[in-house]
Scaffold this active site. Structure first.
Site, PDB file in Angstrom:
ATOM      1  N   HIS A   8     -10.617  -5.003  -3.482  1.00 52.71           N
ATOM      2  CA  HIS A   8      -9.300  -5.321  -2.932  1.00 52.71           C
ATOM      3  C   HIS A   8      -9.437  -5.738  -1.490  1.00 52.71           C
ATOM      4  CE1 HIS A   8     -10.116  -1.012  -2.404  1.00 52.71           C
ATOM      5  NE2 HIS A   8      -9.463  -1.096  -1.271  1.00 52.71           N
ATOM      6  N   ASP A  62       0.853  -1.192   0.000  1.00 53.43           N
ATOM      7  CA  ASP A  62       0.000   0.000   0.000  1.00 53.43           C
ATOM      8  C   ASP A  62       0.893   1.247   0.000  1.00 53.43           C
ATOM      9  OD1 ASP A  62      -3.201   0.528   0.925  1.00 53.43           O
ATOM     10  OD2 ASP A  62      -1.802   2.212   1.166  1.00 53.43           O
ATOM     11  N   ASN A  72     -13.103  -3.151   2.349  1.00 51.04           N
ATOM     12  CA  ASN A  72     -14.103  -2.100   2.492  1.00 51.04           C
ATOM     13  C   ASN A  72     -15.048  -2.141   1.302  1.00 51.04           C
ATOM     14  OD1 ASN A  72     -13.105  -0.836   4.905  1.00 51.04           O
ATOM     15  ND2 ASN A  72     -11.415   0.001   3.687  1.00 51.04           N
ATOM     16  N   HIS A  79      -7.115  -5.828   2.094  1.00 54.20           N
ATOM     17  CA  HIS A  79      -5.896  -5.377   2.763  1.00 54.20           C
ATOM     18  C   HIS A  79      -5.368  -6.499   3.651  1.00 54.20           C
ATOM     19  CE1 HIS A  79      -6.746  -0.982   2.033  1.00 54.20           C
ATOM     20  NE2 HIS A  79      -7.991  -1.409   2.016  1.00 54.20           N
TER      21      HIS A  79
HETATM   22  P1  AMP Z   1      -9.822   1.447   0.476  1.00 53.59           P
HETATM   23  O1  AMP Z   1     -10.026   2.625   1.386  1.00 53.59           O
HETATM   24  O2  AMP Z   1     -10.179   0.144   1.129  1.00 53.59           O
HETATM   25  O3  AMP Z   1     -10.474   1.657  -0.870  1.00 53.59           O
HETATM   26  O4  AMP Z   1      -8.249   1.352   0.262  1.00 53.59           O
HETATM   27  C1  AMP Z   1      -7.583   1.886  -0.829  1.00 53.59           C
HETATM   28  C2  AMP Z   1      -6.109   1.776  -0.528  1.00 53.59           C
HETATM   29  O5  AMP Z   1      -5.392   1.937  -1.720  1.00 53.59           O
HETATM   30  C3  AMP Z   1      -5.587   2.829   0.468  1.00 53.59           C
HETATM   31  O6  AMP Z   1      -5.025   2.180   1.594  1.00 53.59           O
HETATM   32  C4  AMP Z   1      -4.545   3.595  -0.352  1.00 53.59           C
HETATM   33  O7  AMP Z   1      -3.445   3.987   0.414  1.00 53.59           O
HETATM   34  C5  AMP Z   1      -4.169   2.568  -1.415  1.00 53.59           C
HETATM   35  N1  AMP Z   1      -3.620   3.124  -2.645  1.00 53.59           N
HETATM   36  C6  AMP Z   1      -4.123   4.127  -3.396  1.00 53.59           C
HETATM   37  N2  AMP Z   1      -3.354   4.347  -4.472  1.00 53.59           N
HETATM   38  C7  AMP Z   1      -2.358   3.426  -4.434  1.00 53.59           C
HETATM   39  C8  AMP Z   1      -1.240   3.128  -5.257  1.00 53.59           C
HETATM   40  N3  AMP Z   1      -0.976   3.826  -6.380  1.00 53.59           N
HETATM   41  N4  AMP Z   1      -0.407   2.123  -4.897  1.00 53.59           N
HETATM   42  C9  AMP Z   1      -0.649   1.420  -3.774  1.00 53.59           C
HETATM   43  N5  AMP Z   1      -1.693   1.637  -2.950  1.00 53.59           N
HETATM   44  C10 AMP Z   1      -2.526   2.638  -3.263  1.00 53.59           C
END
Ligand code: AMP
Length: 123
Positions: A106, A35, A93, A108
């Site tokens: 996705h 992340d 989420n 985590h």
């Molecule tokens: P969510 O809130 O469950 O949609 O999580 C989205 C996640 O994607 C967050 O933890 C962000 O930090 C992560 N994220 C967004 N852009 C990128 C990226 N380019 N590379 C890696 N992680 C990312």
């Protein structure tokens, strides 16, 4: 939540190779990377390569092969990162109340420290 998949979301761009990621794991169906804004010493995002907006979309419309591969990969990644002994948390989420930011399903994986309570207790 909008069920129409937006091909311009950031994870779609990572799958296409339009933007880079710090890759942890990849196979035919699944990709995992660190992340960009880690909330724990280990914070990995695992995504199916198919175009699914959310957990609801993936669980309803993913093929059995995609769903099986995805969950087996999450377990494999945790094992490869040596997280079994110390423990880890997985989280997905879906939609507004959960604060989903990226509209590509996705999961985590968090680890590397005590992660605290599952949720902030209700006041
Ligand atoms: P969510 O809130 O469950 O949609 O999580 C989205 C996640 O994607 C967050 O933890 C962000 O930090 C992560 N994220 C967004 N852009 C990128 C990226 N380019 N590379 C890696 N992680 C990312």
């Amino acid at each position: 939540m909008d069920m129409v998949y937006n091909v311009e979301n950031v994870f779609a761009k990572i799958i296409r190779g339009d933007i880079p990621c710090e890759k942890v794991y990849e196979d035919e169906f699944t990709l995992a990377f660190h992340d960009i804004n880690p909330r724990a010493p280990v914070h990995v995002v695992v995504i199916p390569k198919g175009s699914y907006v959310s957990f609801a979309d993936f669980s309803a419309n993913g093929s059995p092969e995609e769903i099986y591969n995805f969950f087996q990969s999450v377990g494999k990644i945790a094992e490869e990162l040596n997280l079994l002994k110390g423990g880890y948390r997985i989280l997905a989420n879906h939609g507004q109340h959960a604060g989903q930011e990226v509209p590509h399903f996705h999961m985590h994986i968090f680890a590397g420290r005590h992660l605290g309570p599952m949720l902030v207790p209700v006041e």
